[in-house]
Motif scaffolding. Sequence first.
Motif, PDB file in Angstrom:
ATOM      1  N   ASP A  37       5.360   2.577  22.879  1.00 54.50           N
ATOM      2  CA  ASP A  37       5.374   3.392  21.664  1.00 54.50           C
ATOM      3  C   ASP A  37       5.382   4.891  21.945  1.00 54.50           C
ATOM      4  O   ASP A  37       6.032   5.649  21.242  1.00 54.50           O
ATOM      5  N   CYS A  38       4.639   5.327  22.963  1.00 58.34           N
ATOM      6  CA  CYS A  38       4.564   6.769  23.230  1.00 58.34           C
ATOM      7  C   CYS A  38       5.018   7.142  24.633  1.00 58.34           C
ATOM      8  O   CYS A  38       5.039   8.326  24.974  1.00 58.34           O
ATOM      9  N   ASN A  39       5.373   6.142  25.454  1.00 60.58           N
ATOM     10  CA  ASN A  39       5.908   6.402  26.791  1.00 60.58           C
ATOM     11  C   ASN A  39       4.924   7.109  27.728  1.00 60.58           C
ATOM     12  O   ASN A  39       5.334   7.716  28.706  1.00 60.58           O
ATOM     13  N   LYS A  40       3.647   7.008  27.420  1.00 58.95           N
ATOM     14  CA  LYS A  40       2.637   7.609  28.289  1.00 58.95           C
ATOM     15  C   LYS A  40       2.025   6.511  29.172  1.00 58.95           C
ATOM     16  O   LYS A  40       2.038   5.336  28.785  1.00 58.95           O
ATOM     17  N   PRO A  41       1.510   6.893  30.348  1.00 56.92           N
ATOM     18  CA  PRO A  41       0.936   5.884  31.243  1.00 56.92           C
ATOM     19  C   PRO A  41      -0.219   5.141  30.587  1.00 56.92           C
ATOM     20  O   PRO A  41      -1.045   5.739  29.894  1.00 56.92           O
ATOM     21  N   ALA A  47     -10.004  -7.841  33.995  1.00 59.21           N
ATOM     22  CA  ALA A  47     -11.226  -8.573  33.694  1.00 59.21           C
ATOM     23  C   ALA A  47     -10.987 -10.061  33.876  1.00 59.21           C
ATOM     24  O   ALA A  47     -10.029 -10.610  33.334  1.00 59.21           O
ATOM     25  N   CYS A  48     -11.825 -10.701  34.650  1.00 59.10           N
ATOM     26  CA  CYS A  48     -11.759 -12.156  34.854  1.00 59.10           C
ATOM     27  C   CYS A  48     -10.359 -12.615  35.283  1.00 59.10           C
ATOM     28  O   CYS A  48      -9.870 -13.644  34.820  1.00 59.10           O
ATOM     29  N   GLY A  49      -9.696 -11.839  36.108  1.00 59.69           N
ATOM     30  CA  GLY A  49      -8.390 -12.231  36.619  1.00 59.69           C
ATOM     31  C   GLY A  49      -7.244 -11.904  35.680  1.00 59.69           C
ATOM     32  O   GLY A  49      -6.092 -11.944  36.072  1.00 59.69           O
ATOM     33  N   ALA A  50      -7.559 -11.579  34.426  1.00 57.77           N
ATOM     34  CA  ALA A  50      -6.501 -11.216  33.473  1.00 57.77           C
ATOM     35  C   ALA A  50      -6.320  -9.703  33.487  1.00 57.77           C
ATOM     36  O   ALA A  50      -7.275  -8.962  33.648  1.00 57.77           O
ATOM     37  N   VAL A  51      -5.080  -9.286  33.305  1.00 58.64           N
ATOM     38  CA  VAL A  51      -4.796  -7.858  33.281  1.00 58.64           C
ATOM     39  C   VAL A  51      -4.391  -7.449  31.873  1.00 58.64           C
ATOM     40  O   VAL A  51      -3.530  -8.072  31.259  1.00 58.64           O
ATOM     41  N   ASP A  52      -5.053  -6.415  31.367  1.00 68.90           N
ATOM     42  CA  ASP A  52      -4.702  -5.869  30.060  1.00 68.90           C
ATOM     43  C   ASP A  52      -4.315  -4.417  30.225  1.00 68.90           C
ATOM     44  O   ASP A  52      -4.763  -3.743  31.141  1.00 68.90           O
ATOM     45  N   TYR A  53      -3.480  -3.952  29.328  1.00 69.45           N
ATOM     46  CA  TYR A  53      -3.082  -2.547  29.358  1.00 69.45           C
ATOM     47  C   TYR A  53      -3.543  -1.883  28.068  1.00 69.45           C
ATOM     48  O   TYR A  53      -3.411  -2.442  26.993  1.00 69.45           O
ATOM     49  N   PHE A  54      -4.088  -0.671  28.226  1.00 68.08           N
ATOM     50  CA  PHE A  54      -4.656   0.023  27.088  1.00 68.08           C
ATOM     51  C   PHE A  54      -4.053   1.423  26.972  1.00 68.08           C
ATOM     52  O   PHE A  54      -4.003   2.182  27.943  1.00 68.08           O
ATOM     53  N   CYS A  55      -3.588   1.751  25.762  1.00 64.67           N
ATOM     54  CA  CYS A  55      -3.051   3.090  25.513  1.00 64.67           C
ATOM     55  C   CYS A  55      -4.162   3.970  24.948  1.00 64.67           C
ATOM     56  O   CYS A  55      -4.782   3.628  23.945  1.00 64.67           O
ATOM     57  N   GLN A  56      -4.380   5.100  25.619  1.00 65.49           N
ATOM     58  CA  GLN A  56      -5.434   6.021  25.173  1.00 65.49           C
ATOM     59  C   GLN A  56      -4.914   7.014  24.148  1.00 65.49           C
ATOM     60  O   GLN A  56      -5.586   7.972  23.793  1.00 65.49           O
ATOM     61  N   HIS A  57      -3.696   6.798  23.679  1.00 61.21           N
ATOM     62  CA  HIS A  57      -3.104   7.743  22.730  1.00 61.21           C
ATOM     63  C   HIS A  57      -2.917   7.101  21.364  1.00 61.21           C
ATOM     64  O   HIS A  57      -1.962   7.386  20.643  1.00 61.21           O
ATOM     65  N   GLY A  58      -3.795   6.156  21.058  1.00 59.08           N
ATOM     66  CA  GLY A  58      -3.828   5.617  19.702  1.00 59.08           C
ATOM     67  C   GLY A  58      -3.122   4.291  19.505  1.00 59.08           C
ATOM     68  O   GLY A  58      -3.045   3.800  18.381  1.00 59.08           O
ATOM     69  N   HIS A  59      -2.588   3.685  20.568  1.00 57.64           N
ATOM     70  CA  HIS A  59      -1.877   2.429  20.380  1.00 57.64           C
ATOM     71  C   HIS A  59      -2.667   1.216  20.851  1.00 57.64           C
ATOM     72  O   HIS A  59      -2.182   0.088  20.768  1.00 57.64           O
ATOM     73  N   GLY A  60      -3.860   1.444  21.367  1.00 56.58           N
ATOM     74  CA  GLY A  60      -4.769   0.349  21.706  1.00 56.58           C
ATOM     75  C   GLY A  60      -4.254  -0.549  22.810  1.00 56.58           C
ATOM     76  O   GLY A  60      -3.551  -0.103  23.714  1.00 56.58           O
ATOM     77  N   LEU A  61      -4.615  -1.842  22.716  1.00 56.84           N
ATOM     78  CA  LEU A  61      -4.201  -2.810  23.729  1.00 56.84           C
ATOM     79  C   LEU A  61      -2.711  -3.118  23.589  1.00 56.84           C
ATOM     80  O   LEU A  61      -2.222  -3.365  22.495  1.00 56.84           O
ATOM     81  N   ILE A  62      -2.019  -3.110  24.706  1.00 62.13           N
ATOM     82  CA  ILE A  62      -0.581  -3.381  24.714  1.00 62.13           C
ATOM     83  C   ILE A  62      -0.353  -4.675  25.489  1.00 62.13           C
ATOM     84  O   ILE A  62      -0.835  -4.832  26.607  1.00 62.13           O
ATOM     85  N   SER A  63       0.365  -5.587  24.890  1.00 61.13           N
ATOM     86  CA  SER A  63       0.683  -6.852  25.548  1.00 61.13           C
ATOM     87  C   SER A  63       1.537  -6.596  26.787  1.00 61.13           C
ATOM     88  O   SER A  63       2.390  -5.707  26.808  1.00 61.13           O
ATOM     89  N   LYS A  64       1.283  -7.417  27.812  1.00 62.41           N
ATOM     90  CA  LYS A  64       2.020  -7.302  29.070  1.00 62.41           C
ATOM     91  C   LYS A  64       3.531  -7.416  28.847  1.00 62.41           C
ATOM     92  O   LYS A  64       4.326  -6.853  29.581  1.00 62.41           O
ATOM     93  N   LYS A  65       3.917  -8.153  27.810  1.00 63.74           N
ATOM     94  CA  LYS A  65       5.343  -8.361  27.532  1.00 63.74           C
ATOM     95  C   LYS A  65       6.007  -7.105  26.990  1.00 63.74           C
ATOM     96  O   LYS A  65       7.221  -6.962  27.036  1.00 63.74           O
ATOM     97  N   ARG A  66       5.184  -6.191  26.435  1.00 66.28           N
ATOM     98  CA  ARG A  66       5.764  -5.008  25.789  1.00 66.28           C
ATOM     99  C   ARG A  66       5.787  -3.768  26.684  1.00 66.28           C
ATOM    100  O   ARG A  66       6.441  -2.786  26.350  1.00 66.28           O
ATOM    101  N   ILE A  67       5.036  -3.812  27.787  1.00 69.42           N
ATOM    102  CA  ILE A  67       4.951  -2.606  28.614  1.00 69.42           C
ATOM    103  C   ILE A  67       6.300  -2.326  29.283  1.00 69.42           C
ATOM    104  O   ILE A  67       7.089  -3.233  29.529  1.00 69.42           O
ATOM    105  N   SER A  68       6.560  -1.060  29.545  1.00 69.51           N
ATOM    106  CA  SER A  68       7.727  -0.737  30.361  1.00 69.51           C
ATOM    107  C   SER A  68       7.209  -0.232  31.705  1.00 69.51           C
ATOM    108  O   SER A  68       6.196   0.472  31.763  1.00 69.51           O
ATOM    109  N   LEU A  69       7.906  -0.584  32.757  1.00 71.68           N
ATOM    110  CA  LEU A  69       7.467  -0.216  34.090  1.00 71.68           C
ATOM    111  C   LEU A  69       8.353   0.880  34.659  1.00 71.68           C
ATOM    112  O   LEU A  69       9.568   0.866  34.491  1.00 71.68           O
ATOM    113  N   ARG A  70       7.690   1.810  35.319  1.00 71.29           N
ATOM    114  CA  ARG A  70       8.429   2.884  35.970  1.00 71.29           C
ATOM    115  C   ARG A  70       7.948   2.954  37.417  1.00 71.29           C
ATOM    116  O   ARG A  70       6.796   2.644  37.708  1.00 71.29           O
ATOM    117  N   TYR A  71       8.853   3.357  38.291  1.00 73.46           N
ATOM    118  CA  TYR A  71       8.477   3.471  39.700  1.00 73.46           C
ATOM    119  C   TYR A  71       8.579   4.925  40.111  1.00 73.46           C
ATOM    120  O   TYR A  71       9.640   5.520  40.044  1.00 73.46           O
TER     121      TYR A  71
END
Length: 75
Positions: A37-41, A47-71
């Motif tokens: 949504d905002c293209n920020k890291p 936690a417990c072997g599961a990985v979650d992604y959290f946006c600190q810019h107001g978008h909360g928890l982001i599903s692994k399927k929705r993240i975009s990866l950059r190298y």
Amino acid sequence: MEAYCPHCHQALLWQQGNLYHCEACHKTYQQVALCPDCNKPLEKMQACGAVDYFCQHGHGLISKKRISLRYTEQA
Ligand SMILES: [Zn+2]
Ligand SMILES: [Zn+2]
């Protein structure tokens, strides 16, 4: 999940953690997860072997399927 070099588009070799290596470029890249949504890291939360992604810019928890990866190149 396949990782590709941002420069030569060859498949990257996983090293450790978030680090990937390109044999063609002789460079190491760090995998960064971005908010769709905002293209920020995103903050990676493990936690417990599961990985979650959290946006600190107001978008909360982001599903692994929705993240975009950059190298990004390691200095
Ligand atoms: Zn490369
Ligand atoms: Zn966001």
